[in-house]
Design an enzyme around this catalytic site. Structure first.
Site, mmCIF file in Angstrom:
data_model
loop_
_atom_site.group_PDB
_atom_site.id
_atom_site.type_symbol
_atom_site.label_atom_id
_atom_site.label_comp_id
_atom_site.label_asym_id
_atom_site.label_seq_id
_atom_site.Cartn_x
_atom_site.Cartn_y
_atom_site.Cartn_z
ATOM 1 N N HIS A 17 10.957 32.007 0.868
ATOM 2 C CA HIS A 17 11.755 31.761 2.076
ATOM 3 C C HIS A 17 12.662 30.552 1.898
ATOM 4 O O HIS A 17 12.248 29.524 1.350
ATOM 5 C CB HIS A 17 10.823 31.541 3.274
ATOM 6 C CG HIS A 17 11.540 31.171 4.535
ATOM 7 N ND1 HIS A 17 12.390 32.035 5.196
ATOM 8 C CD2 HIS A 17 11.551 30.011 5.258
ATOM 9 C CE1 HIS A 17 12.876 31.440 6.270
ATOM 10 N NE2 HIS A 17 12.383 30.212 6.325
ATOM 11 N N SER A 18 13.902 30.672 2.346
ATOM 12 C CA SER A 18 14.853 29.559 2.413
ATOM 13 C C SER A 18 15.002 28.852 1.053
ATOM 14 O O SER A 18 15.415 29.456 0.074
ATOM 15 C CB SER A 18 14.410 28.578 3.507
ATOM 16 O OG SER A 18 15.422 27.645 3.788
#
Length: 352
Positions: free
Chosen positions: A228-229
């Site tokens: 994620h991210s």
């Protein structure tokens, strides 16, 4: 309109100083006396004078908060969300209260991961089917040791009285600077220093360390990543440093609103080609889940996570992610690579 205690005290002092500076040489003694008076005022203690004790509960119930059936933190009596400014004009105290509650919530989240998700919190090594990396914890904070430096003025030819006055002014200046730093950052009661964790001083280093010491040595035949991210950037860096090993062991990679950039990270052509075939990025978008999203980067397909909120992209796209992993695993078993193109995802969405 409320006025803080410090404002009520400092205002007449500045007015008095303005009047004194307008006077002649005879006023110098008054100015010196006023400065001496100011130096005797402990502003740090003054700010704490009307502050309640920093004695907070150690349970959610003690704070009168609880998580409802939706997982939202709410006040037990009022049903309202958490309020930071619990005590007006007491920012330092409110910050301390916030930190104390945060520590309790952190423990609560760990308990949920262990009880409801059957995870186990352990210090490295991790030897389980699911490994949760913690790339954001790269250092610990410890109190900075105080170093007493002898004033260089001791060896000068200045008169003792002048040296003492300069040392006193220096100490007063440092005291005021320390006070304002504490006021600006009330959560930092002591001067701290950061000690970086060996071989884990950044998210990228952490990803490589966990890969080398645990993932690469595991018996797992199919390794899947959910990044994620910034985790997506860390994964690309892992590929750059361990390209052959990653290709031989990783079956598929699900990125959720990843901030990686193959150009800035200088990912080679072979890495970009592998990512096009084995990665998919579920990005924040108001479009329905799995809708194709165009990209200027030549790396991997981008599809909508079904939400425009960055922090929810992983949760919202989980059904599609696990389907993606299943298809990739089946394709690997049958010696066929999954074809992950924008067109294929668009067709699947239209069929749904």
């Amino acid at each position: 309109m409320s006025i803080s205690l410090s404002s009520l005290i400092l205002l007449p002092i500045w007015i008095s100083m303005a009047h004194i500076q307008q006077g002649g040489p005879d006023e110098k003694e008054k100015t010196t006396a006023l400065k001496d008076l100011l130096s005797r005022i402990d502003l740090d203690e003054l700010m704490k004078k009307d502050e309640p004790p920093l004695d907070f509960p150690d349970t959610l119930e003690g704070f009168e908060y609880a998580f409802n059936e939706k997982g939202q933190l709410r006040h037990i009596k009022t049903g309202e969300p958490f309020v930071f400014n619990y005590r007006e004009d007491l920012h330092r105290w409110n910050q301390k209260r916030y930190e104390a509650l945060g520590e309790i919530i952190t423990k609560y989240v760990y308990e949920l991961l262990e009880k409801d998700c059957n995870l186990k919190k352990i210090s490295i090594p991790e030897g389980y089917g699911v490994i949760v990396l913690n790339p954001n914890e790269n250092y610990i904070e410890v109190e900075k040791p105080k170093i007493h430096v002898q004033s260089s003025s001791d060896s000068s030819d200045e008169p003792a009285e002048k040296r003492e006055r300069k040392d006193r002014v220096s100490k007063e200046t440092k005291k005021r600077r320390d006070f304002y730093e504490k006021y600006r950052n009330p959560q930092r009661e002591k001067e701290m220093m950061q000690l970086y964790i060996r071989e884990n001083g950044s998210p990228e280093e952490h990803a490589v360390y966990v890969w080398d010491h645990f993932i690469a040595q595991s018996a797992a035949e199919n390794v899947f990543f959910v990044a994620h991210s910034y985790g997506g950037l860390a994964f690309v860096e892992l590929m750059i440093q361990r390209e052959a090993d990653v290709k031989s062991k990783v079956t598929a990679v699900a990125l959720t609103d990843s901030v990686h950039n193959v150009w800035h990270q200088e990912a080679g052509k072979t890495i970009r080609e592998w990512m096009r075939e084995n990665c998919c990025n579920w990005v924040s978008s108001s479009e329905p889940l799995d809708t194709s999203v165009e990209s200027m980067l030549p790396d991997c397909p981008r599809v909508s996570a079904g939400t425009d909120r960055h922090e929810l992209t992983s949760w919202k796209s989980f059904p599609s992610i696990f389907k993606f992993f299943t298809e990739a695993s089946e394709a690997k078993t049958s010696s066929l690579k999954p074809t992950l193109t924008r067109r294929s995802h668009r067709i699947k969405h239209e069929e749904l």
